[in-house]
Scaffold this motif. Structure first.
Motif, PDB file in Angstrom:
ATOM      1  N   GLU A  15       4.295   9.293  -8.420  1.00 29.47           N
ATOM      2  CA  GLU A  15       5.207   9.529  -9.470  1.00 29.47           C
ATOM      3  C   GLU A  15       4.728   9.729 -10.781  1.00 29.47           C
ATOM      4  O   GLU A  15       5.036  10.419 -11.668  1.00 29.47           O
ATOM      5  CB  GLU A  15       6.238   7.996  -9.370  1.00 29.47           C
ATOM      6  CG  GLU A  15       7.288   8.123  -8.454  1.00 29.47           C
ATOM      7  CD  GLU A  15       7.985   6.832  -8.600  1.00 29.47           C
ATOM      8  OE1 GLU A  15       7.644   5.985  -9.249  1.00 29.47           O
ATOM      9  OE2 GLU A  15       8.860   6.660  -7.735  1.00 29.47           O
ATOM     10  N   ARG A  16       3.636   9.011 -10.852  1.00 29.38           N
ATOM     11  CA  ARG A  16       2.629   9.098 -12.277  1.00 29.38           C
ATOM     12  C   ARG A  16       2.032  10.361 -12.187  1.00 29.38           C
ATOM     13  O   ARG A  16       2.038  11.020 -13.344  1.00 29.38           O
ATOM     14  CB  ARG A  16       1.661   7.879 -12.326  1.00 29.38           C
ATOM     15  CG  ARG A  16       1.864   6.632 -12.618  1.00 29.38           C
ATOM     16  CD  ARG A  16       0.755   5.661 -12.752  1.00 29.38           C
ATOM     17  NE  ARG A  16      -0.468   5.999 -12.088  1.00 29.38           N
ATOM     18  CZ  ARG A  16      -0.602   5.265 -10.961  1.00 29.38           C
ATOM     19  NH1 ARG A  16       0.095   4.356 -10.497  1.00 29.38           N
ATOM     20  NH2 ARG A  16      -1.735   5.617 -10.421  1.00 29.38           N
ATOM     21  N   GLN A  17       1.604  11.071 -11.003  1.00 28.01           N
ATOM     22  CA  GLN A  17       1.126  12.409 -11.075  1.00 28.01           C
ATOM     23  C   GLN A  17       2.299  13.178 -11.410  1.00 28.01           C
ATOM     24  O   GLN A  17       1.987  14.251 -12.376  1.00 28.01           O
ATOM     25  CB  GLN A  17       0.507  12.785  -9.737  1.00 28.01           C
ATOM     26  CG  GLN A  17      -0.355  14.199  -9.667  1.00 28.01           C
ATOM     27  CD  GLN A  17      -0.961  14.473  -8.386  1.00 28.01           C
ATOM     28  OE1 GLN A  17      -0.586  13.589  -7.469  1.00 28.01           O
ATOM     29  NE2 GLN A  17      -1.723  15.343  -8.275  1.00 28.01           N
ATOM     30  N   ALA A  18       3.311  13.155 -10.766  1.00 27.72           N
ATOM     31  CA  ALA A  18       4.581  14.250 -11.384  1.00 27.72           C
ATOM     32  C   ALA A  18       4.969  14.024 -12.764  1.00 27.72           C
ATOM     33  O   ALA A  18       5.000  15.083 -13.248  1.00 27.72           O
ATOM     34  CB  ALA A  18       5.800  13.718 -10.429  1.00 27.72           C
ATOM     35  N   ALA A  19       4.860  12.916 -13.295  1.00 27.64           N
ATOM     36  CA  ALA A  19       5.137  12.797 -14.836  1.00 27.64           C
ATOM     37  C   ALA A  19       4.160  13.442 -15.662  1.00 27.64           C
ATOM     38  O   ALA A  19       4.577  13.867 -16.597  1.00 27.64           O
ATOM     39  CB  ALA A  19       5.596  11.367 -15.036  1.00 27.64           C
ATOM     40  N   SER A  20       2.755  13.157 -15.247  1.00 23.48           N
ATOM     41  CA  SER A  20       1.637  13.771 -16.076  1.00 23.48           C
ATOM     42  C   SER A  20       1.893  15.198 -16.015  1.00 23.48           C
ATOM     43  O   SER A  20       1.366  15.689 -17.124  1.00 23.48           O
ATOM     44  CB  SER A  20       0.374  13.255 -15.280  1.00 23.48           C
ATOM     45  OG  SER A  20      -0.691  13.751 -16.122  1.00 23.48           O
ATOM     46  N   ILE A  21       1.952  15.896 -14.750  1.00 16.44           N
ATOM     47  CA  ILE A  21       2.471  17.198 -14.609  1.00 16.44           C
ATOM     48  C   ILE A  21       3.498  17.845 -15.504  1.00 16.44           C
ATOM     49  O   ILE A  21       3.092  18.655 -16.129  1.00 16.44           O
ATOM     50  CB  ILE A  21       2.337  17.867 -13.182  1.00 16.44           C
ATOM     51  CG1 ILE A  21       1.167  17.434 -12.442  1.00 16.44           C
ATOM     52  CG2 ILE A  21       2.642  19.067 -13.094  1.00 16.44           C
ATOM     53  CD1 ILE A  21       1.178  17.604 -10.990  1.00 16.44           C
TER      54      ILE A  21
ATOM     55  N   ILE B 161       0.823  -1.155   0.070  1.00 12.84           N
ATOM     56  CA  ILE B 161       0.104  -0.115  -0.039  1.00 12.84           C
ATOM     57  C   ILE B 161       0.853   1.359  -0.044  1.00 12.84           C
ATOM     58  O   ILE B 161       0.551   2.209  -0.643  1.00 12.84           O
ATOM     59  CB  ILE B 161      -0.912  -0.036   1.148  1.00 12.84           C
ATOM     60  CG1 ILE B 161      -2.026  -1.249   1.127  1.00 12.84           C
ATOM     61  CG2 ILE B 161      -1.649   1.499   1.414  1.00 12.84           C
ATOM     62  CD1 ILE B 161      -3.027  -1.235   2.095  1.00 12.84           C
ATOM     63  N   ALA B 162       1.950   1.279   0.840  1.00 12.13           N
ATOM     64  CA  ALA B 162       2.817   2.298   0.858  1.00 12.13           C
ATOM     65  C   ALA B 162       3.445   2.611  -0.439  1.00 12.13           C
ATOM     66  O   ALA B 162       3.859   3.664  -1.062  1.00 12.13           O
ATOM     67  CB  ALA B 162       3.879   2.149   1.843  1.00 12.13           C
ATOM     68  N   ARG B 163       3.851   1.320  -1.076  1.00 19.43           N
ATOM     69  CA  ARG B 163       4.592   1.639  -2.497  1.00 19.43           C
ATOM     70  C   ARG B 163       3.478   2.058  -3.564  1.00 19.43           C
ATOM     71  O   ARG B 163       3.907   2.934  -4.479  1.00 19.43           O
ATOM     72  CB  ARG B 163       4.975   0.110  -3.019  1.00 19.43           C
ATOM     73  CG  ARG B 163       6.141  -0.283  -2.319  1.00 19.43           C
ATOM     74  CD  ARG B 163       7.203   0.701  -2.277  1.00 19.43           C
ATOM     75  NE  ARG B 163       7.782   0.990  -3.824  1.00 19.43           N
ATOM     76  CZ  ARG B 163       8.472   2.158  -4.160  1.00 19.43           C
ATOM     77  NH1 ARG B 163       8.916   2.966  -3.299  1.00 19.43           N
ATOM     78  NH2 ARG B 163       8.813   2.113  -5.498  1.00 19.43           N
ATOM     79  N   CYS B 164       2.101   1.768  -3.451  1.00 17.85           N
ATOM     80  CA  CYS B 164       1.055   2.191  -4.485  1.00 17.85           C
ATOM     81  C   CYS B 164       1.066   3.597  -4.356  1.00 17.85           C
ATOM     82  O   CYS B 164       1.078   4.410  -5.498  1.00 17.85           O
ATOM     83  CB  CYS B 164      -0.101   1.617  -4.115  1.00 17.85           C
ATOM     84  SG  CYS B 164      -0.278  -0.150  -4.803  1.00 17.85           S
ATOM     85  N   LYS B 165       1.233   4.230  -3.054  1.00 10.91           N
ATOM     86  CA  LYS B 165       1.078   5.625  -2.861  1.00 10.91           C
ATOM     87  C   LYS B 165       2.488   6.445  -3.644  1.00 10.91           C
ATOM     88  O   LYS B 165       2.266   7.431  -4.338  1.00 10.91           O
ATOM     89  CB  LYS B 165       1.225   6.080  -1.385  1.00 10.91           C
ATOM     90  CG  LYS B 165      -0.149   5.801  -0.724  1.00 10.91           C
ATOM     91  CD  LYS B 165      -0.048   6.272   0.706  1.00 10.91           C
ATOM     92  CE  LYS B 165      -1.360   5.864   1.509  1.00 10.91           C
ATOM     93  NZ  LYS B 165      -1.186   6.235   2.878  1.00 10.91           N
TER      94      LYS B 165
ATOM     95  N   GLY C 171       2.344  18.127 -18.981  1.00  8.54           N
ATOM     96  CA  GLY C 171       1.298  19.180 -19.055  1.00  8.54           C
ATOM     97  C   GLY C 171      -0.134  18.721 -19.074  1.00  8.54           C
ATOM     98  O   GLY C 171      -0.940  19.349 -19.181  1.00  8.54           O
ATOM     99  N   LYS C 172      -0.258  17.731 -18.225  1.00  8.81           N
ATOM    100  CA  LYS C 172      -1.729  16.998 -18.379  1.00  8.81           C
ATOM    101  C   LYS C 172      -1.832  17.092 -16.800  1.00  8.81           C
ATOM    102  O   LYS C 172      -0.988  16.692 -15.920  1.00  8.81           O
ATOM    103  CB  LYS C 172      -1.833  15.737 -18.796  1.00  8.81           C
ATOM    104  CG  LYS C 172      -1.488  15.614 -20.175  1.00  8.81           C
ATOM    105  CD  LYS C 172      -1.720  14.081 -20.554  1.00  8.81           C
ATOM    106  CE  LYS C 172      -1.429  13.913 -21.893  1.00  8.81           C
ATOM    107  NZ  LYS C 172      -1.398  12.652 -22.406  1.00  8.81           N
ATOM    108  N   GLN C 173      -2.939  17.359 -16.216  1.00  7.73           N
ATOM    109  CA  GLN C 173      -3.288  17.316 -14.900  1.00  7.73           C
ATOM    110  C   GLN C 173      -4.192  16.097 -14.800  1.00  7.73           C
ATOM    111  O   GLN C 173      -5.004  15.550 -15.425  1.00  7.73           O
ATOM    112  CB  GLN C 173      -4.300  18.600 -14.458  1.00  7.73           C
ATOM    113  CG  GLN C 173      -3.674  19.891 -14.591  1.00  7.73           C
ATOM    114  CD  GLN C 173      -2.667  19.880 -13.540  1.00  7.73           C
ATOM    115  OE1 GLN C 173      -2.719  19.192 -12.287  1.00  7.73           O
ATOM    116  NE2 GLN C 173      -1.853  20.919 -13.501  1.00  7.73           N
ATOM    117  N   VAL C 174      -3.842  15.429 -13.741  1.00  6.55           N
ATOM    118  CA  VAL C 174      -4.406  13.909 -13.294  1.00  6.55           C
ATOM    119  C   VAL C 174      -5.493  14.178 -12.246  1.00  6.55           C
ATOM    120  O   VAL C 174      -5.670  15.049 -11.552  1.00  6.55           O
ATOM    121  CB  VAL C 174      -3.603  12.945 -12.687  1.00  6.55           C
ATOM    122  CG1 VAL C 174      -4.190  11.780 -12.237  1.00  6.55           C
ATOM    123  CG2 VAL C 174      -2.334  12.857 -13.607  1.00  6.55           C
TER     124      VAL C 174
END
Length: 72
Positions: free
Chosen positions: A60-66, A51-55, A69-72
């Motif tokens: 990381e996915r959110q930072a890569a998306s930002i 669960i901690a790794r999933c967070k 130029g995409k907002q998650v």
């Protein structure tokens, strides 16, 4: 003629969280009864780590998306 309006779906998040707790509890109790306390504790620690790794993966996915130029 069709006066049926589409409503919003109910929020089942809290029900999902409660049922996860119920299910993980009976699974850990069953493992404790079959293989002992050490196996149940090791499984609980493994699930906690996952669960901690999933967070971390989600952040990381959110930072890569930002960065793209995409907002998650």
């Amino acid at each position: 003629m069709d006066d049926h309006t589409i409503g919003t779906a109910p929020n089942y998040t809290s029900a999902c969280i409660v049922m996860f707790g119920v299910n993980i509890t009976w699974i850990l109790v069953a493992i404790w009864a079959i293989w002992g306390l050490i196996a149940a504790v090791l499984l609980a620690l493994g699930v906690n780590h996952l669960i901690a790794r999933c967070k971390v993966w989600a952040a990381e996915r959110q930072a890569a998306s930002i960065r793209r130029g995409k907002q998650v």
